[in-house]
Enzyme design. Structure first.
Site, mmCIF file in Angstrom:
data_model
loop_
_atom_site.group_PDB
_atom_site.id
_atom_site.type_symbol
_atom_site.label_atom_id
_atom_site.label_comp_id
_atom_site.label_asym_id
_atom_site.label_seq_id
_atom_site.Cartn_x
_atom_site.Cartn_y
_atom_site.Cartn_z
ATOM 1 C CE LYS A 1 36.957 -9.315 8.733
ATOM 2 N NZ LYS A 1 36.649 -8.045 7.741
ATOM 3 C CE LYS B 1 33.730 -8.060 9.123
ATOM 4 N NZ LYS B 1 33.986 -5.842 8.048
ATOM 5 N NE ARG C 1 36.585 -2.247 13.855
ATOM 6 C CZ ARG C 1 35.062 -2.728 14.232
ATOM 7 N NH1 ARG C 1 34.762 -2.238 16.100
ATOM 8 N NH2 ARG C 1 34.570 -3.429 14.458
ATOM 9 C CE1 TYR D 1 45.897 -7.544 7.000
ATOM 10 C CE2 TYR D 1 45.284 -8.816 9.552
ATOM 11 C CZ TYR D 1 44.896 -7.666 7.990
ATOM 12 O OH TYR D 1 44.089 -7.769 7.976
ATOM 13 C CE LYS E 1 32.423 -1.178 11.944
ATOM 14 N NZ LYS E 1 33.225 -2.181 10.720
ATOM 15 C CD GLU F 1 23.727 -12.035 6.791
ATOM 16 O OE1 GLU F 1 24.657 -12.389 6.050
ATOM 17 O OE2 GLU F 1 23.927 -11.725 7.425
ATOM 18 C CB SER G 1 44.116 -7.256 12.353
ATOM 19 O OG SER G 1 42.830 -7.145 13.128
HETATM 20 C C1 PBG Z 1 34.875 -3.832 7.529
HETATM 21 C C2 PBG Z 1 36.213 -4.686 7.974
HETATM 22 C C3 PBG Z 1 36.518 -4.984 9.225
HETATM 23 C C4 PBG Z 1 37.638 -6.234 8.373
HETATM 24 C C5 PBG Z 1 38.146 -6.139 7.310
HETATM 25 N N1 PBG Z 1 36.914 -5.367 6.960
HETATM 26 C C6 PBG Z 1 36.376 -5.353 10.617
HETATM 27 C C7 PBG Z 1 35.361 -3.612 11.660
HETATM 28 O O1 PBG Z 1 36.539 -3.079 11.070
HETATM 29 O O2 PBG Z 1 34.940 -3.990 11.952
HETATM 30 C C8 PBG Z 1 38.939 -6.711 9.828
HETATM 31 C C9 PBG Z 1 39.544 -7.128 9.295
HETATM 32 C C10 PBG Z 1 41.219 -7.248 10.145
HETATM 33 O O3 PBG Z 1 40.660 -7.596 11.735
HETATM 34 O O4 PBG Z 1 42.352 -7.877 9.717
HETATM 35 N N2 PBG Z 1 34.528 -3.574 6.607
#
Ligand code: PBG
Length: 346
Positions: free
Chosen positions: A269, A215, A225, A334, A238, A254, A295
């Site tokens: 991801k 990730k 977010r 999505y 992060k 990882e 997203s």
């Molecule tokens: C965090 C989390 C994230 C996504 C899913 N779980 C990333 C984040 O906010 O740092 C991203 C999913 C997306 O962008 O569609 N645990």
């Protein structure tokens, strides 16, 4: 043709190479629809899709997400209806992400340990209504903390082991609520092993772990977010726990660690900017490998399509096919219900 034979000097394979290549007509196979279908190497099917759904408290509630046109947050009862629709379309699984009431968020994300939290209630509602669809839950803390981080924040540091202990407990609660797959997206060290141990100790040895193994610290999570309300809460970045976008060896380390700790499935991801990682993870570990079209990827396609700059339908299908070509066994997207409808109609 294997990669080796492509890279071997052609003249060693065919002494008459100049004459042959001069006559080569690669367009011959592309000439007609039937021929293109016949030689097609990869296909996208409904079985490849995982549908991420945003869940909120209450009943019969839907909220639009401004940064994700066409996507809504829904209450547990409506999530159950959506999941039923997903199952009817043939989608194998949904993945749940909660937008937790702000008043319930705190320093340690303690609401994640409430067996009646929005995530557990949505899981139960879906499993009661539609037991045949797989439910994937995220055990990360970010929707539950008042600072938006995936772990517990102490003195400016995301503390690893304390976070892992909390995440493992949350995973057991999610399994009790009916989750079929726990997908930890937090990137704490040791979380896959801790979750496996906790699940087994609680009698959930059949519950699988899909690790968000690689990730990345990505800008493409922006709209998500907003969807879960961490745009307002997140303090800082992060970078101390997600993978650096400059690295690929680190992603393989990882993955190796997650496999050793008992991950059943791996995930990369974001998606399109990291196709090289999907291919490497798939080829190196030969485990079911998933990719998350996040997203920002969704919203970029939607925004460009809304402006008339690209054909959104074609861009959607092409991006998903690219994941298959890169070696993905399945895709969190999505677009899932839209794609399923399209594929079923074809
Ligand atoms: C965090 C989390 C994230 C996504 C899913 N779980 C990333 C984040 O906010 O740092 C991203 C999913 C997306 O962008 O569609 N645990």
């Amino acid at each position: 043709m294997t990669a080796a034979s492509i890279t071997a000097p052609l003249s060693t394979l065919r002494p008459d190479v100049d004459r042959i290549t001069g006559r080569r007509r690669l367009r011959r196979n592309r000439r007609t629809d039937w021929s293109r279908r016949l030689v097609r190497e990869n296909t996208l099917t409904v079985d490849d899709l995982i549908w991420p759904i945003f869940v909120i408290d209450g009943e019969n509630r839907r909220e639009p997400i401004a940064a994700m046109p066409g996507i809504e947050r829904v209450s547990a009862d409506l999530a159950a209806e959506e999941a039923k629709r997903g199952a009817d379309l043939g989608i194998p699984a949904v993945a749940l992400f909660p937008n937790v009431e702000m008043a319930l968020r705190d320093q340690t994300g303690s609401e994640i340990l409430n067996p009646d939290n929005v995530m557990c209630r949505a899981t139960q509602a879906i499993k009661e209504a539609t037991p045949e669809i797989g439910v994937i839950t995220d055990a990360a803390l970010d929707p539950f903390t008042d600072h938006g981080h995936d772990g517990i924040l102490r003195d400016g540091i995301i503390v690893n082991d304390e976070s892992v202990a909390q995440i493992a407990k949350a995973a057991v609660l999610q399994a009790k609520a009916g989750a079929d797959i726990i997908a930890p997206s937090d990137m704490m060290d040791g979380r896959v092993g801790a979750i496996r141990e906790a699940l087994d100790a609680a009698g959930h040895s059949d519950i699988a772990i899909m690790s968000y193994t690689a990730k990345y610290a990505s800008a493409f999570y922006g709209p998500y977010r907003e969807a879960i309300g961490t745009d307002a809460t997140l303090k800082g970045d992060k970078l101390t726990y997600y993978v650096d976008p400059a690295n690929s060896d680190d992603a393989l380390r990882e993955a190796e660690t997650d496999v050793a700790e008992g991950a059943d499935m791996l995930m990369v991801k974001p998606g399109l900017p990291y196709l090289d990682i999907v291919r490497q993870v798939k080829d190196t570990f030969a485990l079911p490998t998933f990719v998350y079209q996040v997203s920002g990827e969704y919203s970029m396609i939607e925004a460009a399509a809304a402006n008339g700059w690209i054909d959104g339908e074609r861009a959607m299908m092409e991006s998903l096919l690219a994941f298959k070509r890169a070696g993905a066994d399945g895709i969190l997207t999505y677009f899932a219900p839209r794609v399923a409808e399209k594929l079923n109609a074809a």
